[in-house]
Design a protein around this motif. Structure first.
Motif, PDB file in Angstrom:
ATOM      1  N   LEU A 179       0.893  -1.196   0.289  1.00 18.28           N
ATOM      2  CA  LEU A 179       0.123  -0.015   0.684  1.00 18.28           C
ATOM      3  C   LEU A 179       1.027   0.551  -0.229  1.00 18.28           C
ATOM      4  O   LEU A 179       2.298   1.262   1.460  1.00 18.28           O
ATOM      5  CB  LEU A 179      -0.951  -0.359   1.198  1.00 18.28           C
ATOM      6  N   VAL A 180       0.720   2.668  -0.838  1.00 12.52           N
ATOM      7  CA  VAL A 180       1.594   3.387  -1.125  1.00 12.52           C
ATOM      8  C   VAL A 180       0.633   5.197  -1.292  1.00 12.52           C
ATOM      9  O   VAL A 180      -0.442   4.718  -1.853  1.00 12.52           O
ATOM     10  CB  VAL A 180       2.069   2.635  -1.747  1.00 12.52           C
TER      11      VAL A 180
ATOM     12  N   LYS B 130       0.012   6.217  -9.567  1.00  6.90           N
ATOM     13  CA  LYS B 130      -1.364   6.569  -9.369  1.00  6.90           C
ATOM     14  C   LYS B 130      -2.669   5.905  -8.586  1.00  6.90           C
ATOM     15  O   LYS B 130      -2.469   4.599  -8.888  1.00  6.90           O
ATOM     16  CB  LYS B 130      -1.947   7.324 -10.630  1.00  6.90           C
ATOM     17  N   PRO B 131      -3.895   6.156  -8.300  1.00  3.94           N
ATOM     18  CA  PRO B 131      -4.956   5.337  -7.684  1.00  3.94           C
ATOM     19  C   PRO B 131      -5.076   4.572  -9.171  1.00  3.94           C
ATOM     20  O   PRO B 131      -5.757   3.137  -8.334  1.00  3.94           O
ATOM     21  CB  PRO B 131      -6.130   6.000  -7.375  1.00  3.94           C
TER      22      PRO B 131
ATOM     23  N   THR C  27       1.427 -10.279  -7.247  1.00  2.00           N
ATOM     24  CA  THR C  27       1.487  -9.410  -5.820  1.00  2.00           C
ATOM     25  C   THR C  27       0.111  -8.183  -6.183  1.00  2.00           C
ATOM     26  O   THR C  27       0.958  -6.935  -6.879  1.00  2.00           O
ATOM     27  CB  THR C  27       2.972  -8.686  -5.728  1.00  2.00           C
ATOM     28  N   GLN C  28      -0.563  -8.200  -4.547  1.00  2.00           N
ATOM     29  CA  GLN C  28      -1.349  -6.603  -4.691  1.00  2.00           C
ATOM     30  C   GLN C  28      -0.549  -5.215  -4.260  1.00  2.00           C
ATOM     31  O   GLN C  28      -0.106  -5.519  -3.658  1.00  2.00           O
ATOM     32  CB  GLN C  28      -2.585  -6.912  -3.435  1.00  2.00           C
ATOM     33  N   VAL C  29      -0.828  -4.655  -5.430  1.00  2.00           N
ATOM     34  CA  VAL C  29      -0.462  -2.989  -5.571  1.00  2.00           C
ATOM     35  C   VAL C  29      -1.296  -2.058  -5.086  1.00  2.00           C
ATOM     36  O   VAL C  29      -2.312  -1.917  -6.026  1.00  2.00           O
ATOM     37  CB  VAL C  29       0.391  -2.245  -6.548  1.00  2.00           C
ATOM     38  N   THR C  30      -1.409  -1.258  -4.268  1.00  2.00           N
ATOM     39  CA  THR C  30      -2.702  -0.189  -3.985  1.00  2.00           C
ATOM     40  C   THR C  30      -2.173   1.251  -3.819  1.00  2.00           C
ATOM     41  O   THR C  30      -1.512   0.835  -2.934  1.00  2.00           O
ATOM     42  CB  THR C  30      -3.321  -0.932  -2.149  1.00  2.00           C
ATOM     43  N   VAL C  31      -2.887   1.901  -4.448  1.00  2.00           N
ATOM     44  CA  VAL C  31      -2.180   3.252  -4.426  1.00  2.00           C
ATOM     45  C   VAL C  31      -3.744   4.498  -4.185  1.00  2.00           C
ATOM     46  O   VAL C  31      -4.531   4.166  -4.646  1.00  2.00           O
ATOM     47  CB  VAL C  31      -1.790   3.893  -5.417  1.00  2.00           C
ATOM     48  N   SER C  32      -2.844   4.631  -2.867  1.00  2.00           N
ATOM     49  CA  SER C  32      -3.928   5.176  -2.062  1.00  2.00           C
ATOM     50  C   SER C  32      -4.298   7.193  -2.293  1.00  2.00           C
ATOM     51  O   SER C  32      -3.150   7.518  -2.598  1.00  2.00           O
ATOM     52  CB  SER C  32      -4.081   5.120  -0.666  1.00  2.00           C
TER      53      SER C  32
END
Length: 114
Positions: free
Chosen positions: A10-11, A85-86, A108-113
């Motif tokens: 999460l970033v 970017k989200p 692998t999960q990448v989540t951009v808040s």
């Protein structure tokens, strides 16, 4: 061929992540390596791909922000992701191929808040 990806997380928007993928098994004469991603409700799409000894291709949406690199000595492929970017939120998959045979790693999960 076995592929093991890591480095997701999460970033916040504007941040950076580096994904890594280790290849093992019968990796002799693979044609190249790359990264795909799949967001919820969307089809899997190419992010970046590097042909062995040849060209590199990026999706238009990541050009100038993402960089793919291959460490042939250690059978690793990396994806440096900057200015996230989200809309980059997705499961990212490592991919390699030999001729017409393709091989996928677990994502692998990448989540951009925002």
């Amino acid at each position: 061929v076995q592929l093991q990806a890591s480095g997701g997380g999460l970033v916040q928007a504007g941040g950076s992540l580096r994904l890594s993928c280790a290849a093992s098994g019968n990796i002799f004469s693979i044609s190249g390596m790359g990264w795909y991603r799949q967001a919820p409700g969307k089809e899997r799409e190419l992010v970046a791909r590097k042909i062995s000894g040849g060209t590199t291709t990026y999706a238009d949406s990541v050009k100038g922000r993402f960089t793919i690199s291959i460490d042939t000595a250690n059978n690793m492929v990396y994806l440096q992701m900057n200015s996230l970017k989200p809309e980059d939120t997705a499961v990212y998959y490592c991919y390699t191929w030999r001729g017409v045979d393709g091989y996928w790693g677990r994502g692998t999960q990448v989540t951009v808040s925002s």
